[in-house]
Design a protein around this motif. Structure first.
Motif, PDB file in Angstrom:
ATOM      1  N   MET A 456       0.507   5.270   7.862  1.00 11.30           N
ATOM      2  CA  MET A 456       1.309   6.462   7.578  1.00 11.30           C
ATOM      3  C   MET A 456       2.116   6.887   8.798  1.00 11.30           C
ATOM      4  SD  MET A 456      -1.499   8.606   5.350  1.00 11.30           S
ATOM      5  CE  MET A 456      -0.540  10.123   5.419  1.00 11.30           C
ATOM      6  N   LEU A 457       1.540   6.793   9.987  1.00  3.90           N
ATOM      7  CA  LEU A 457       2.266   7.158  11.211  1.00  3.90           C
ATOM      8  C   LEU A 457       3.461   6.231  11.409  1.00  3.90           C
ATOM      9  CD1 LEU A 457       2.561   8.767  13.820  1.00  3.90           C
ATOM     10  CD2 LEU A 457       0.821   7.281  14.873  1.00  3.90           C
ATOM     11  N   TYR A 458       3.261   4.959  11.161  1.00  3.68           N
ATOM     12  CA  TYR A 458       4.344   3.978  11.250  1.00  3.68           C
ATOM     13  C   TYR A 458       5.473   4.354  10.291  1.00  3.68           C
ATOM     14  CZ  TYR A 458       6.441  -0.763  11.412  1.00  3.68           C
ATOM     15  OH  TYR A 458       7.296  -1.846  11.568  1.00  3.68           O
ATOM     16  N   ILE A 459       5.133   4.677   9.047  1.00  4.99           N
ATOM     17  CA  ILE A 459       6.137   5.002   8.031  1.00  4.99           C
ATOM     18  C   ILE A 459       6.904   6.273   8.393  1.00  4.99           C
ATOM     19  CG2 ILE A 459       6.403   5.771   5.633  1.00  4.99           C
ATOM     20  CD1 ILE A 459       4.125   3.846   4.905  1.00  4.99           C
ATOM     21  N   CYS A 460       6.198   7.301   8.854  1.00  8.15           N
ATOM     22  CA  CYS A 460       6.861   8.566   9.188  1.00  8.15           C
ATOM     23  C   CYS A 460       7.912   8.378  10.286  1.00  8.15           C
ATOM     24  CB  CYS A 460       5.836   9.605   9.635  1.00  8.15           C
ATOM     25  SG  CYS A 460       4.846  10.286   8.290  1.00  8.15           S
ATOM     26  N   LEU A 461       7.637   7.502  11.241  1.00  7.03           N
ATOM     27  CA  LEU A 461       8.535   7.351  12.386  1.00  7.03           C
ATOM     28  C   LEU A 461       9.715   6.426  12.110  1.00  7.03           C
ATOM     29  CD1 LEU A 461       5.921   7.219  15.283  1.00  7.03           C
ATOM     30  CD2 LEU A 461       7.508   9.083  14.758  1.00  7.03           C
ATOM     31  N   CYS A 462       9.562   5.471  11.179  1.00  8.74           N
ATOM     32  CA  CYS A 462      10.678   4.537  10.949  1.00  8.74           C
ATOM     33  C   CYS A 462      11.175   4.503   9.511  1.00  8.74           C
ATOM     34  CB  CYS A 462      10.298   3.127  11.398  1.00  8.74           C
ATOM     35  SG  CYS A 462       9.143   2.286  10.299  1.00  8.74           S
ATOM     36  N   GLY A 463      10.381   5.002   8.555  1.00  7.14           N
ATOM     37  CA  GLY A 463      10.846   5.081   7.175  1.00  7.14           C
ATOM     38  C   GLY A 463      10.458   3.937   6.277  1.00  7.14           C
ATOM     39  N   PHE A 464       9.732   2.920   6.793  1.00  6.08           N
ATOM     40  CA  PHE A 464       9.294   1.801   5.953  1.00  6.08           C
ATOM     41  C   PHE A 464       7.908   1.358   6.433  1.00  6.08           C
ATOM     42  CE2 PHE A 464      12.079   0.226   9.325  1.00  6.08           C
ATOM     43  CZ  PHE A 464      11.278  -0.733   9.953  1.00  6.08           C
ATOM     44  N   PRO A 465       7.159   0.607   5.585  1.00 11.54           N
ATOM     45  CA  PRO A 465       5.775   0.258   5.932  1.00 11.54           C
ATOM     46  C   PRO A 465       5.693  -0.947   6.861  1.00 11.54           C
ATOM     47  CG  PRO A 465       6.296  -0.550   3.759  1.00 11.54           C
ATOM     48  CD  PRO A 465       7.498   0.231   4.199  1.00 11.54           C
ATOM     49  N   PRO A 466       4.600  -1.038   7.615  1.00 16.29           N
ATOM     50  CA  PRO A 466       4.416  -2.185   8.513  1.00 16.29           C
ATOM     51  C   PRO A 466       4.051  -3.468   7.775  1.00 16.29           C
ATOM     52  CG  PRO A 466       2.510  -0.743   8.629  1.00 16.29           C
ATOM     53  CD  PRO A 466       3.510  -0.048   7.766  1.00 16.29           C
ATOM     54  N   PHE A 467       3.412  -3.335   6.610  1.00 12.00           N
ATOM     55  CA  PHE A 467       2.975  -4.501   5.841  1.00 12.00           C
ATOM     56  C   PHE A 467       3.652  -4.461   4.475  1.00 12.00           C
ATOM     57  CE2 PHE A 467      -0.612  -2.861   8.385  1.00 12.00           C
ATOM     58  CZ  PHE A 467      -0.671  -3.868   9.343  1.00 12.00           C
ATOM     59  N   SER A 468       4.233  -5.581   4.076  1.00 10.73           N
ATOM     60  CA  SER A 468       4.966  -5.612   2.809  1.00 10.73           C
ATOM     61  C   SER A 468       5.135  -7.052   2.350  1.00 10.73           C
ATOM     62  CB  SER A 468       6.344  -4.957   2.984  1.00 10.73           C
ATOM     63  OG  SER A 468       7.137  -5.137   1.836  1.00 10.73           O
ATOM     64  N   GLU A 469       5.193  -7.233   1.035  1.00  5.51           N
ATOM     65  CA  GLU A 469       5.469  -8.563   0.496  1.00  5.51           C
ATOM     66  C   GLU A 469       6.868  -9.024   0.878  1.00  5.51           C
ATOM     67  OE1 GLU A 469       3.441 -10.557  -0.630  1.00  5.51           O
ATOM     68  OE2 GLU A 469       1.736  -9.401  -1.405  1.00  5.51           O
ATOM     69  N   GLU A 470       7.750  -8.085   1.209  1.00  4.80           N
ATOM     70  CA  GLU A 470       9.107  -8.461   1.633  1.00  4.80           C
ATOM     71  C   GLU A 470       9.087  -9.206   2.962  1.00  4.80           C
ATOM     72  OE1 GLU A 470      11.551  -5.014   1.704  1.00  4.80           O
ATOM     73  OE2 GLU A 470      11.277  -4.555  -0.426  1.00  4.80           O
ATOM     74  N   ASN A 471       8.007  -9.034   3.712  1.00  2.00           N
ATOM     75  CA  ASN A 471       7.887  -9.721   5.003  1.00  2.00           C
ATOM     76  C   ASN A 471       7.201 -11.074   4.876  1.00  2.00           C
ATOM     77  OD1 ASN A 471       8.985  -7.412   6.172  1.00  2.00           O
ATOM     78  ND2 ASN A 471       6.978  -6.522   6.597  1.00  2.00           N
ATOM     79  N   ALA A 472       6.858 -11.484   3.634  1.00  2.00           N
ATOM     80  CA  ALA A 472       6.169 -12.767   3.416  1.00  2.00           C
ATOM     81  C   ALA A 472       7.114 -13.931   3.723  1.00  2.00           C
ATOM     82  CB  ALA A 472       5.681 -12.827   1.979  1.00  2.00           C
ATOM     83  N   PRO A 473       6.548 -15.095   4.082  1.00  2.00           N
ATOM     84  CA  PRO A 473       5.120 -15.311   4.318  1.00  2.00           C
ATOM     85  C   PRO A 473       4.714 -14.812   5.711  1.00  2.00           C
ATOM     86  CG  PRO A 473       6.316 -17.364   4.661  1.00  2.00           C
ATOM     87  CD  PRO A 473       7.346 -16.346   4.227  1.00  2.00           C
ATOM     88  N   PRO A 474       3.417 -14.579   5.901  1.00  2.00           N
ATOM     89  CA  PRO A 474       2.331 -14.704   4.930  1.00  2.00           C
ATOM     90  C   PRO A 474       2.335 -13.538   3.943  1.00  2.00           C
ATOM     91  CG  PRO A 474       1.462 -13.834   6.977  1.00  2.00           C
ATOM     92  CD  PRO A 474       2.921 -14.143   7.239  1.00  2.00           C
TER      93      PRO A 474
END
Length: 573
Positions: A456-474
């Motif tokens: 949540m802290l990551y998302i609040c500061l940049c607006g997107f999540p640190p882990f996502s299927e869009e970043n696959a692979p992996p």
């Protein structure tokens, strides 16, 4: 929308006899007090009407099929043998034969005292009481259980234990800090309205009702005159005063309503798989509430879902009201639906606030996370893991002041001693890596909440999540288990290194190495620009700050505790 007539108040006058019997319960444990016939055309009862006839009408018991949560057992019937007449023992050297009752304890001498007399409830002087805990031991005070005000700081239920803020506090080491919880639900079976009173066992040491062990994490429905013991010893006789605690007595008359009679349910605020949340107005006071509505038919064949609802209610009932946590007011358990009456929080979700603003500056984020850390510290200090922290479950009480409240305890669980959790639950983007382990190695604890806060802290500061299927692979699951994420440019170029360091310390795969909530509050980033943080804290108001600080105190004496402290009966066994 047309407002239906208010229900008839069937108990304007209560019985004045101190020993009046409570209404008899139905086979499933519900004690019904008033009929459920159409009320819009009824005339309000006057004070001059025949009270005996009125009481008779209210105490009618309905034994037809009443749909309730099927996994909730009722207690065995209490023994009808008369209670022994205990005597308050004190250190004395006086010994004289007498017909007065004598009481023996290993570290006390025999004394002659006036026999301890059980106090009968005065229902006419305590019209808001839904039960009376009748002390079976002179060490403990008698306690009327009443519906507490939502704007107060007390918890909705009654907590018994050694914890400083317990509603009824004990000193014996055999009794756990959070030993057991007693709370009430209002409900209807379609023919009559009544109440159900539950005891939930929170202790590995055990809680007994009528001599039967309830068992940790279990709850039972109490019946009138049930006897409650907080510990038992095989070396003690059954009637030994040292293991006598309370008998629960129900009122002869109690004003019970169904949800629709008390609240006008208005617009939809949100909807999930098994529940919907509505904005509602109390018909009598105009107070605003958020009501979570659960349809029993949706989960009738889902025992895990039923247990989760019981768990959610129990956890919320056990918590003292906290300015950073959404509080529960009451529960209506009716024929087809369950209604949880919750505190209404008007500012919407943190998720929507982040989506609208794209990102949140560091000073504002720091203040939000000071509140989140303080709220989670409060939960963790009470051995409660939330297990589903995400921006959607953080509400804004005030969008200008950024006053937040944590909500949705549907997956919350109490942590017992050194036991770990084993169920795989949470929201994929925010779930901790230890929860994703295979079942044979999936043991985790409340540290999972700190991982979610890192996301949540990551998302609040940049607006997107640190882990996502869009970043696959992996895959996203593999990213989480590996702790694989970055701080991509240009989104993180202007974010301080201390903020990134706190995120790294929270998004640590090994929960033992991960910061706990106390360490997170002490992190250097949390103490940057302290003048700004202090100013934002002050804008919350003195009352809110005082309540937050009070929850941090180790000694918190409630009125019940004051009674026990002032009593001569607080000598240790």
């Amino acid at each position: 929308m047309t407002t239906p007539d208010l229900p008839e108040r069937l108990n304007i006058s209560r019985s004045s006899t101190a020993d009046a019997a409570a209404a008899e319960p139905s086979p499933n444990g519900t004690t019904f007090y008033s009929t459920d016939e159409p009320e819009s055309g009824q005339k309000r009862q006057g004070r001059g009407e025949d009270h005996a006839m009125l009481a008779t009408k209210q105490q009618k018991t309905y034994h037809d099929g009443d749909k309730t949560l099927p996994t909730t057992p009722t207690t065995p019937a209490p023994a009808l043998t008369p209670s022994p007449t205990p005597v308050l023992a004190s250190r004395s050297t006086t010994l004289s034969p007498s017909t007065t009752a004598k009481y023996f304890q290993s570290d006390f001498t025999v004394v002659n005292r006036k026999p301890f007399e059980l106090e009968m409830p005065d229902w006419s002087a305590n019209t808001k009481a839904w039960a009376f805990l009748q002390s079976q031991n002179p060490k403990y005070p008698n306690v009327y259980l009443v519906k507490k005000e939502l704007n107060g700081q007390e918890r909705t239920g009654y907590l018994l234990g050694r914890q400083p803020d317990s509603d009824i506090r004990f000193e014996q080491s055999e009794i756990s800090k959070r030993h057991c919880l007693i709370y009430m639900e209002t409900g209807s079976n379609g023919k009559a309205k009544g109440i159900r009173i539950f005891l939930e066992d929170l202790s590995f040491n055990g809680t007994w009702v009528n001599g039967t062990l309830v068992g940790v994490k279990n709850r039972v429905m109490l019946r009138n005159r049930d006897e409650i013991q907080l510990f038992r010893r095989s070396s003690y006789a059954e009637n030994d005063l040292r293991q006598k605690f309370y008998r629960v007595l129900f009122p002869p008359i109690y004003e019970a309503h169904i949800c629709d009679h008390e609240y006008e349910i208005r617009r939809l605020l949100g909807r999930g798989n098994f529940a919907s949340v509505h904005h509602a107005i109390h018909r009598g006071t105009g107070a605003v509430a958020a009501i979570k509505v659960l349809n029993k038919n949706r989960f009738a064949q889902k025992p895990r879902m039923i247990q989760a609802i019981i768990q959610e209610v129990g956890i919320m009932m056990s918590l003292r009201k906290h300015p950073l946590v959404v509080n529960i007011d009451r529960v209506f358990n009716e024929q087809h639906k369950i209604y949880l009456v919750l505190e209404y929080v008007p500012g919407g979700e943190l998720f929507d606030y982040v989506s609208t603003n794209k990102t949140i500056d560091e000073d504002s984020t720091r203040f939000i996370f000071w509140q989140l850390f303080m709220a989670i510290k409060y939960l963790h200090d009470n051995n409660i893991a939330h297990r589903d922290l995400k921006p959607e479950n953080v509400l804004l009480a005030d969008r200008e002041k950024l006053h937040i409240k944590i909500t949705d305890f549907g997956l919350a669980k109490t942590e017992h001693r050194d036991q770990s959790f084993g169920s795989q639950c949470g929201t994929p983007n925010y779930v901790a890596p230890e929860i994703l382990n295979a079942p044979d190695s999936r043991g985790y604890d409340k540290q999972c909440d700190l991982w979610s806060l890192g996301v949540m802290l990551y998302i609040c500061l940049c607006g997107f999540p640190p882990f996502s299927e869009e970043n696959a692979p992996p895959s996203m699951k593999a990213q989480i288990k590996m702790g694989k994420y970055t701080f991509p440019s240009p989104y993180w170029d202007n974010i301080s290194e201390l903020a990134k360091n706190l995120i790294r310390s929270l998004l640590t795969v090994d929960p033992i190495e991960r910061l706990n909530v106390r360490e997170a509050l002490l992190h250097e980033w949390m103490h940057q620009n302290r003048e700004d943080l202090k100013a934002r804290q002050n804008r919350l108001g003195e009352a809110v700050l005082a309540d937050i600080l009070q929850s941090e105190q180790t000694v918190d004496v409630t009125p019940t505790q004051v009674l026990m402290t002032q009593s001569q009966s607080l000598e240790r066994f």
